[in-house]
Structure formats: structure tokens, C-alpha cells
Design an enzyme around this catalytic site. Structure first.
Site, PDB file in Angstrom:
ATOM      1  N   TYR A  83       0.837  -1.203   0.000  1.00 14.99           N
ATOM      2  CA  TYR A  83       0.000   0.000   0.000  1.00 14.99           C
ATOM      3  C   TYR A  83       0.870   1.251   0.000  1.00 14.99           C
ATOM      4  CZ  TYR A  83      -3.639   3.262   1.639  1.00 14.99           C
ATOM      5  OH  TYR A  83      -4.508   4.320   1.765  1.00 14.99           O
ATOM      6  N   LYS A 133       0.876   3.763  -3.277  1.00 18.41           N
ATOM      7  CA  LYS A 133       0.346   5.116  -3.064  1.00 18.41           C
ATOM      8  C   LYS A 133       1.436   6.171  -3.311  1.00 18.41           C
ATOM      9  CE  LYS A 133      -4.027   4.588  -1.920  1.00 18.41           C
ATOM     10  NZ  LYS A 133      -5.139   5.217  -2.663  1.00 18.41           N
TER      11      LYS A 133
END
Length: 263
Positions: free
Chosen positions: A157, A161
Site C-alpha cells: 500500500y 500510493k
């Protein structure tokens, strides 16, 4: 403050629940028509119908998976069919992860890359020409504070991101000549249904005081000592996509209650 969004068309991904749903409501409240994309058809269509009735705008539900080529194409095609184009694109679809780098398989890395990065790339290729034909527009990426201040348990993640952040900056530089503004928001702790669900699961065997657990998370991470609401974040999204924010280009904004520890 009149944001001048009445009659505009805003497409929002991940729009059936949580932040995406809140953003769709915020745009509709300003008089914008919304195209809401998500994978779950039943919930999405129910929410779109409710928004249309509540705010008196058109709310179109598009059941698709924007992490796939076919899903991104379906969203672009439906926007063209219903409105002839869009003025605003909110790339919101995404989800957290939980793994270690040593144990996570290639397939998991690829799946998050498709969801957090390639969805934004493909939708940019589809929406930018439509916005250009309409005289301009705004694209907003929902990243995360984890893009710059990673949490140890979700390296995939964090990495994807962070990549979305860099993509957003490059896209902003490329399309501003067409009067299309691109920015990114890095939210901190936002009280979504997922947070509540997780808190209830974690406290189920210790008395079920999930609210106390959430408060402990806020106390640890956010100087403001609370979670932000979806509405607070959505209001910021809407402002950045309005002409009131016309000089905001290629920027990243932290809406995190002070969670970021650097300047």
C-alpha cells in the site's frame, strides 16, 4: 461560498461507500451531476438513486472494476454516453494491505499496482481528451499519508500510493496546458465504515469497546486527537476541484489532523 459546480459532471471511483460515497454526495450537494463507479452493483445503484432524489441531480451508477482495462474503458464509455464527457475525475478506488515484503507474492504487488496506479493512468488517458474538448477540468487523486509516512504492516500500500503521488505530479505538468488541473490529497485518519469494522473485530474478545480503540488510535497518531469525518475530507476534495482553487496545480495536500511528522 458558491463553488460554481452547478451542472458540472464529476466521475468518482470507489463511490459506493466511505470516502468515495461522501465525495459523490458533496459534489451533488453543490449541484454537480455524478457518475459513481464501484464493483458492487446493488449497493452502488441504491446509493446513486438516493443521491439523485436527495439532491435533484443526475447520479449514474457504473458497476465496473477500474483496476482492469475493461473496467476503466467501461467507465469512460458510460460517461461519454450519458454526458458527452466529464469536468472532474476523482480517482478514489483503493484499499489497504497487510503483508511483509519477504512473504508477499508477486501477484499481490501486481494487483495493488493495477488498482492504485494503472487505474489512474488508464482513466487519465480516457478522461483528459473529454476534458480538453470541454475547455478544461480537474483531476484529483486520493492517495494517503502512507505515501510519505509509511506504516510498517502495509508495504505494498505504501509503495503503490507513493507511486500514485509521482504519477499525479507528472500528469499535472503534462495537462495543465489544456487547462486541466491535477492534484493529490493525502488523508490521515478518516472514520470510514472499514475503520469501524476493523475496530469492532479487534475488540470483539475484549469487551467490544471499539470506540475506545478508535480513540486510542487517534491519540497515538493525530495531534488533533480524533478521526476526521468523511464529510470534512469530501468538502476539501470539492473545493480543490472548483475554480476557487484555480492556482492549485500539481500539489499534494495533507488532510490528516497533524499526523504528518515532517514539514
Amino acid at each position: 461560498m458558491d463553488l460554481g459546480l452547478g451542472g458540472k459532471v464529476a466521475a468518482i471511483t470507489g463511490a459506493s461507500v466511505g470516502i468515495g460515497l461522501g465525495v459523490a454526495e458533496a459534489f451533488a450537494r453543490e449541484g454537480a451531476h455524478v457518475v459513481m463507479a464501484a464493483r458492487g452493483r446493488d449497493r452502488l445503484e441504491a446509493e446513486a438513486s438516493r443521491i439523485a432524489k436527495e439532491f435533484g441531480v443526475r447520479a449514474v451508477a457504473v458497476a465496473c472494476d477500474v483496476a482492469t482495462v475493461e473496467g476503466a474503458d467501461a467507465l469512460v464509455a458510460q460517461v461519454k454516453k450519458e454526458f458527452g464527457g466529464a469536468d472532474i475525475l476523482i480517482n478514489n478506488a483503493g484499499t489497504g494491505s497487510n503483508e511483509t515484503i519477504m512473504e508477499a507474492p508477486d501477484e499481490k504487488w501486481q494487483a495493488y499496482w493495477e488498482l492504485h496506479v494503472m487505474a489512474a493512468v488508464r482513466l487519465a488517458r480516457g478522461f483528459v481528451p473529454m476534458m480538453k474538448a470541454r475547455g478544461g477540468g480537474a483531476i484529483l487523486h486520493n492517495a494517503s499519508i502512507c505515501a510519505v509516512q509509511p506504516l510498517w504492516y502495509e508495504p505494498i500500500y505504501n509503495v503503490t500510493k507513493a507511486a500514485l503521488l509521482m504519477f499525479s505530479k507528472n500528469l499535472a505538468n503534462e495537462v495543465i496546458k489544456d487547462n486541466i488541473r491535477v492534484n493529490t490529497v493525502n488523508p490521515g485518519l478518516i472514520l470510514t465504515p472499514d475503520w469501524v469494522k476493523t475496530a469492532k473485530q479487534l475488540t470483539a474478545e475484549s469487551g467490544g469497546d471499539y470506540q475506545a480503540y478508535l480513540q486510542s488510535v487517534a491519540d497515538e497518531h493525530a495531534p488533533i486527537k480524533r478521526f476526521g469525518t468523511v464529510e470534512e475530507l469530501a468538502n476539501f476534495f470539492v473545493f480543490l476541484c472548483s475554480d476557487r482553487a484555480s492556482y492549485s496545480v500539481g500539489s499534494t495536500y495533507h488532510v490528516d489532523g497533524g499526523m504528518l511528522r515532517t514539514v
